[in-house]
Design a protein around this motif. Sequence first.
Motif, PDB file in Angstrom:
ATOM      1  N   TYR A  87       0.839  -1.224   0.037  1.00 53.97           N
ATOM      2  CA  TYR A  87      -0.047  -0.003  -0.276  1.00 53.97           C
ATOM      3  C   TYR A  87       0.787   1.238  -0.224  1.00 53.97           C
ATOM      4  CZ  TYR A  87      -2.879  -3.836   1.737  1.00 53.97           C
ATOM      5  OH  TYR A  87      -3.447  -4.997   1.971  1.00 53.97           O
ATOM      6  N   ASP A  88       2.282   1.015  -0.026  1.00 49.73           N
ATOM      7  CA  ASP A  88       3.250   2.219   0.098  1.00 49.73           C
ATOM      8  C   ASP A  88       4.304   1.757  -0.647  1.00 49.73           C
ATOM      9  OD1 ASP A  88       5.072   1.225   2.026  1.00 49.73           O
ATOM     10  OD2 ASP A  88       3.815   1.638   3.334  1.00 49.73           O
ATOM     11  N   ALA A  89       5.153   3.017  -0.838  1.00 50.93           N
ATOM     12  CA  ALA A  89       6.448   2.874  -1.704  1.00 50.93           C
ATOM     13  C   ALA A  89       7.283   2.051  -1.000  1.00 50.93           C
ATOM     14  CB  ALA A  89       6.949   4.242  -1.973  1.00 50.93           C
ATOM     15  N   SER A  90       7.691   2.108   0.347  1.00 53.80           N
ATOM     16  CA  SER A  90       8.774   1.514   1.178  1.00 53.80           C
ATOM     17  C   SER A  90       8.313  -0.169   1.049  1.00 53.80           C
ATOM     18  CB  SER A  90       8.633   1.801   2.551  1.00 53.80           C
ATOM     19  OG  SER A  90       8.983   3.367   2.667  1.00 53.80           O
ATOM     20  N   PHE A  91       7.069  -0.493   1.366  1.00 57.62           N
ATOM     21  CA  PHE A  91       6.879  -1.980   1.315  1.00 57.62           C
ATOM     22  C   PHE A  91       7.248  -2.616  -0.145  1.00 57.62           C
ATOM     23  CE2 PHE A  91       4.968  -1.905   5.383  1.00 57.62           C
ATOM     24  CZ  PHE A  91       5.499  -2.926   5.972  1.00 57.62           C
ATOM     25  N   ALA A  92       6.564  -1.467  -1.309  1.00 58.09           N
ATOM     26  CA  ALA A  92       6.496  -2.115  -2.620  1.00 58.09           C
ATOM     27  C   ALA A  92       8.172  -2.216  -3.197  1.00 58.09           C
ATOM     28  CB  ALA A  92       6.153  -0.782  -3.466  1.00 58.09           C
ATOM     29  N   ARG A  93       8.966  -1.492  -2.462  1.00 57.60           N
ATOM     30  CA  ARG A  93      10.415  -1.487  -2.929  1.00 57.60           C
ATOM     31  C   ARG A  93      11.026  -2.811  -2.188  1.00 57.60           C
ATOM     32  NH1 ARG A  93      12.053   2.817  -0.176  1.00 57.60           N
ATOM     33  NH2 ARG A  93      11.006   4.209  -1.757  1.00 57.60           N
ATOM     34  N   LEU A  94      10.595  -3.057  -0.929  1.00 54.67           N
ATOM     35  CA  LEU A  94      11.062  -4.133  -0.187  1.00 54.67           C
ATOM     36  C   LEU A  94      10.758  -5.362  -0.949  1.00 54.67           C
ATOM     37  CD1 LEU A  94      11.136  -4.856   3.511  1.00 54.67           C
ATOM     38  CD2 LEU A  94      10.162  -6.480   2.096  1.00 54.67           C
ATOM     39  N   LEU A  95       9.329  -5.518  -1.509  1.00 59.35           N
ATOM     40  CA  LEU A  95       8.907  -6.595  -2.419  1.00 59.35           C
ATOM     41  C   LEU A  95       9.722  -7.022  -3.746  1.00 59.35           C
ATOM     42  CD1 LEU A  95       4.955  -6.261  -1.677  1.00 59.35           C
ATOM     43  CD2 LEU A  95       6.553  -7.646  -0.144  1.00 59.35           C
TER      44      LEU A  95
END
Length: 265
Positions: free
Chosen positions: A26-34
């Motif tokens: 739902y946000d950029a930080s988690f997206a980057r990590l995934l």
Amino acid sequence: MKGSQRVSRLRELKKSGEKIASLTAYDASFARLLEKAGIDFVLVGDSLGMVLQGEADTLKVSMEDMIYHTRLVSRGLQQTLLVADMPCNSYTDSVQALNNARRLINEGGAHMVKLEGGSEILDQVKSLCQNGVAVCGHLGLQPQSVHKYGGYKVQGRNEEDAGRILADAIALEHAGVDMIVLECIPRLLAAKISVALSIPTIGIGAGVDCDGQILVMYDVIGLSGYIPKMANDFLQQGGSISTAVSNYITAVKNGTFPTSAQSFD
Ligand code: KIV
């Protein structure tokens, strides 16, 4: 990688027999990590209504909410397929569905949109597909219809319901969808659907025989307050969020997740 290449990669994965691993963000930080962990696609789910907004269901999530969170996630991704949920009441007819899908793509940066439903939304699905929108179906337990079911219940347990879900899956494939999420249905029904379709099936509480798996990110790291039967807290064994995500992806790819404990009969 272009959006169309990201979409066609899903079919290649199904063809090659490699399982598809997906999580919500739902946000950029988690997206980057995934993306760093090697996730095959990211879903901005309307589950954000529950895990971010604290609602009891997904029904109040708006188009503005979905566009905002899809835009945040798209900033964290360089090459990963980004799928965004169409929220409740945003696809009641073909014109509305196409306008809102285009907003998720143009304003949010989504490559594909996901809609809940079968034969009752075929007109909308056809219109999207004919207008070049990549579409993910969603059958079985459809959280936007929670009141119709009288709660979050396993679907397709009797012969009539199972037959309807299989027929809907085939109809969606014929209408042009690119993959289908199967939520909370018996393992054997999901296996039958996965064999019947040439597009990938992505299970959540639908057993290990689906072509891939998806979970709500917060369930994987024990942040939702409880662990639903179809999920697993990978953070407990992993120790860090990135290890938890890597362990989830490995478990999906090697077929050790989900087990029978996370599946339904
Ligand atoms: O909203 C969501 O997060 C979903 C997935 C769990 C499939 O639809």
